[in-house]
Design a protein around this motif. Structure first.
Motif, PDB file in Angstrom:
ATOM      1  N   LYS A  64       1.005  -1.169  -0.093  1.00  0.00           N
ATOM      2  CA  LYS A  64      -0.048   0.067  -0.021  1.00  0.00           C
ATOM      3  C   LYS A  64       0.933   1.179   0.017  1.00  0.00           C
ATOM      4  CE  LYS A  64      -4.169  -1.361  -0.552  1.00  0.00           C
ATOM      5  NZ  LYS A  64      -4.925  -0.829  -1.714  1.00  0.00           N
ATOM      6  N   LEU A  68       0.871   4.304  -2.586  1.00  0.00           N
ATOM      7  CA  LEU A  68       0.751   5.486  -1.990  1.00  0.00           C
ATOM      8  C   LEU A  68       2.278   6.565  -2.591  1.00  0.00           C
ATOM      9  CD1 LEU A  68      -0.351   8.336  -0.414  1.00  0.00           C
ATOM     10  CD2 LEU A  68       0.981   7.315   1.404  1.00  0.00           C
ATOM     11  N   ILE A  85      -5.210   5.201  -2.816  1.00  0.00           N
ATOM     12  CA  ILE A  85      -5.664   4.540  -1.528  1.00  0.00           C
ATOM     13  C   ILE A  85      -7.170   4.769  -1.252  1.00  0.00           C
ATOM     14  CG2 ILE A  85      -5.223   5.078   1.107  1.00  0.00           C
ATOM     15  CD1 ILE A  85      -2.806   3.717  -0.467  1.00  0.00           C
ATOM     16  N   ASP A  89      -8.943   0.810   2.781  1.00  0.00           N
ATOM     17  CA  ASP A  89      -7.554   0.788   3.138  1.00  0.00           C
ATOM     18  C   ASP A  89      -7.433   1.127   4.461  1.00  0.00           C
ATOM     19  OD1 ASP A  89      -6.742  -0.376   0.797  1.00  0.00           O
ATOM     20  OD2 ASP A  89      -6.365   1.620  -0.034  1.00  0.00           O
ATOM     21  N   ALA A 150      -5.883   9.268   1.170  1.00  0.00           N
ATOM     22  CA  ALA A 150      -4.517   9.140   1.225  1.00  0.00           C
ATOM     23  C   ALA A 150      -4.013   9.583   2.747  1.00  0.00           C
ATOM     24  CB  ALA A 150      -3.769   9.447   0.244  1.00  0.00           C
TER      25      ALA A 150
END
Length: 185
Positions: A64, A68, A85, A89, A150
């Motif tokens: 992940k 990002l 994202i 998540d 994010a």
């Protein structure tokens, strides 16, 4: 194909999509800090005292974080766009936080970083995560409007790393050390 291109030898680099920017650009600072955070997660995984139960989730977090970083490194007009994202998540992080936290003793004091090797590294990762969040918040909206999901993910990730450090100390049978205000040296 050679690993080195020499295109960055003059202090610039390419974003995904071809735009060249200075190596001190705020975007590079943001995704460089995310990359650093990912390396700290790798060090947690390499610790001899790591609890095996947390390894799969940490590895998924590393992927992940690559997503990002790719998002931060990719211009909006690029033909290729990385995975985003999502709120799911963040929800997955929250579930992991809750799972670990249910196993920990409750406290109402500040905990000093340290304890087991893996917990100490998790605390360093937590502080780097907070720095990544600050770097993301510093991005100008015209160059990269930082994605709300994010930011929430990175904010929650630092919470996860705090709980992870506590959990790793508990599994290693190392008591937490609490902050004592006005300690005399």
């Amino acid at each position: 194909m050679k690993l080195y291109t020499k295109t960055g030898d003059t202090g610039t680099t390419s974003l995904v999509g071809g735009t060249r920017v200075s190596k001190i650009d705020t975007r590079l600072d943001a995704y460089g800090t995310v990359d650093e955070l990912n390396s700290w997660l790798g060090l947690i995984l390499a610790c001899d005292d790591i609890d095996e139960s947390v390894k799969p989730f940490l590895v998924s977090l590393q992927s992940k974080l690559f997503d990002l970083g790719a998002n931060l490194a990719t211009i909006k007009t690029s033909d290729w766009q990385p995975s985003r994202i999502t709120s799911e998540d963040t929800a997955a992080l929250e579930r992991q936080i809750d799972t670990l936290d249910r196993q920990l003793p409750q406290h109402n004091r500040f905990i000093l970083p340290g304890g087991s090797q893996s917990a100490a590294v998790a605390n360093i990762a937590r502080t780097v995560c907070r720095r990544a969040e600050r770097r993301m918040c510093a991005l100008p909206d015209d160059s990269y409007p930082c994605q709300t999901d994010a930011l929430a993910f990175v904010n929650r990730l630092s919470d996860y790393l705090f709980v992870l450090a506590r959990y790793l100390n508990m599994k290693a049978h190392i008591p937490e050390t609490f902050w004592e205000q006005d300690t005399v040296l």
